[in-house]
Design a protein around this motif. Structure first.
Motif, PDB file in Angstrom:
ATOM      1  N   TYR A  25       0.735  -1.141  -0.084  1.00  0.00           N
ATOM      2  CA  TYR A  25      -0.043   0.060  -0.070  1.00  0.00           C
ATOM      3  C   TYR A  25       1.025   1.264  -0.138  1.00  0.00           C
ATOM      4  O   TYR A  25       0.701   2.175  -0.791  1.00  0.00           O
ATOM      5  N   TRP A  26       1.905   1.296   0.874  1.00  0.00           N
ATOM      6  CA  TRP A  26       2.600   2.483   0.856  1.00  0.00           C
ATOM      7  C   TRP A  26       3.706   2.794  -0.277  1.00  0.00           C
ATOM      8  O   TRP A  26       3.974   3.792  -0.439  1.00  0.00           O
ATOM      9  N   TRP A  30       3.695   6.087  -2.560  1.00  0.00           N
ATOM     10  CA  TRP A  30       5.051   6.572  -2.793  1.00  0.00           C
ATOM     11  C   TRP A  30       5.192   6.775  -4.318  1.00  0.00           C
ATOM     12  O   TRP A  30       5.701   7.849  -4.780  1.00  0.00           O
ATOM     13  N   LEU A 385      -2.939   9.172  -1.611  1.00  0.00           N
ATOM     14  CA  LEU A 385      -3.906   8.391  -0.645  1.00  0.00           C
ATOM     15  C   LEU A 385      -5.231   8.245  -1.232  1.00  0.00           C
ATOM     16  O   LEU A 385      -6.010   7.328  -0.555  1.00  0.00           O
TER      17      LEU A 385
END
Length: 391
Positions: A25-26, A30, A385
């Motif tokens: 997810y992160w 990014w 996000l």
């Protein structure tokens, strides 16, 4: 069977299909964040400002509190006059003082004052064994283009002048002779400390309060949210000012505490809305069926799934806290001397804003760049996000 698998593998390779790399997810956040050029510029600015605030005062040859009244209000750009025989001077027009400098713009110190004729509006200084007369009598004449004239040993100085950078104090000095660059870097420490710590406390209080309110619902939620509505009906800045006056203290801890006590309200309302939209999801019902306590459900299941909006809100609250601290210091309710924040520097510059505008420009630019940087990063995180923009 083996030939069949070989045929499938070869056909897949021939079609040019390659497996896509799996992203967490992160990592995906990014990847999308990097596509936003303004967000990357803001991130680089934040890193640069943090490094300057942390390392700059240590590497600087000047301390933020060192004073030299004889070298007060020296600008970052000097107009150097050549007296001949290697003597260079800078005339401080507002105080009619002569400062000895080098050809490269290094400040050597004030010239010795031999005579001060206030009636004739003349001052006589000694520069390298010569008498230099500063005649500023024409400054009172209406329409006079000149503010002063220089005489070396009785003869009018006809040498030219040139503009050089102040190499001893890159951003000049204030009225007490303190280095503006050193004070700006040190002030960045305080302003950034107040902004970041206040945002972290705001996030912790707001997340806990909003999470409990949203998960419990019913009467508990009504009571908790009415308290928020009551506090939110009062201007937040007014509450902060009242708290600063009541505590009657002007240190960094009190400033952080007063800002954190009131700026958690928007965070609590946002977290409550996120928790109320997630608490009926299947993973929450499964955790309830397994007998998980409420605290575990809130802080291990609901809050992590609502972390995206929380991070964006916290990033946006940092420049708001920095601006609030700068405003409080500007009106005299923030950090007290000898400590200095960007708001304190702006307040000190008001008295000489016409004669020394650089004293106000430097902290104002620092505040503006910091707020722009955090807002750019916050906008970039909000877009990265957002699940609707995932590809």
């Amino acid at each position: 069977m083996q030939n069949l698998w070989e045929f499938v593998d070869r056909s897949g390779a021939g079609a040019g299909e390659q497996p896509r790399e799996s992203l967490t997810y992160w990592k995906d956040v990014w990847r999308r964040f990097r596509k936003n050029k303004l967000a990357l510029v803001g991130l680089c600015l934040i890193v640069l400002i943090l490094l300057l605030a942390l390392v700059g005062p240590v590497l600087s040859s000047h301390s933020y509190s060192d004073q030299n009244l004889a070298l007060g209000n020296i600008p970052p750009i000097l107009r150097v006059t050549d007296l001949g025989q290697g003597s260079k001077i800078y005339v401080q027009e507002s105080l009619y003082q002569i400062i000895r400098v080098t050809d490269r713009g290094e400040v050597l110190g004030p010239a010795a004052l031999l005579k001060n004729d206030t009636i004739g509006r003349r001052k006589v200084f000694e520069v390298d064994g010569n008498e230099v007369t500063l005649d500023y009598s024409m400054a009172r004449e209406a329409g006079s283009a000149k503010k002063y004239e220089l005489y070396l040993n009785g003869s009018k100085v006809m040498g030219g002048s040139k503009t050089v950078l102040n190499r001893s104090n890159l951003l000049g000095t204030d009225k007490l002779g303190r280095d503006v660059l050193a004070r700006t870097l040190y002030g960045g420490r305080i302003s950034l400390l107040v902004g970041i710590v206040s945002a972290l406390i705001t996030m912790l209080v707001g997340v806990a309060y909003g999470g409990v309110s949203g998960y419990e619902g019913g009467t508990v939620d009504n009571v908790m949210m009415r308290i928020v509505d009551l506090l939110n009906s009062i201007p937040l800045m007014l509450i902060v000012i009242l708290l600063m006056v009541v505590t009657n203290r002007s240190d960094v801890g009190i400033v952080i505490l007063t800002i954190s006590l009131v700026y958690w309200l928007p965070m609590a309302r946002q977290v409550r809305g996120q928790v109320m939209s997630l608490k009926e999801q299947e993973f929450v019902l499964a955790a309830k069926a397994l007998g998980a306590p409420k605290s575990r459900i809130i802080f291990r299941h609901l809050i992590p799934n609502a972390m995206g909006p929380i991070v964006v809100s916290m990033m946006m609250s940092i420049p708001q806290a920095i601006f609030t601290e700068s405003f409080l210091s500007f009106v005299g309710l923030g950090v007290a001397a000898p400590a200095a924040s960007w708001g304190t520097l702006a307040n000190d510059a008001l008295g000489g804003i016409r004669s020394y505008p650089y004293l106000l420009i430097v902290p104002s630019v620092a505040i503006a760049l910091t707020m722009f940087a955090f807002n750019f990063v916050g906008d970039g995180l909000r877009d990265a996000l957002d699940p609707r923009q995932r590809q």
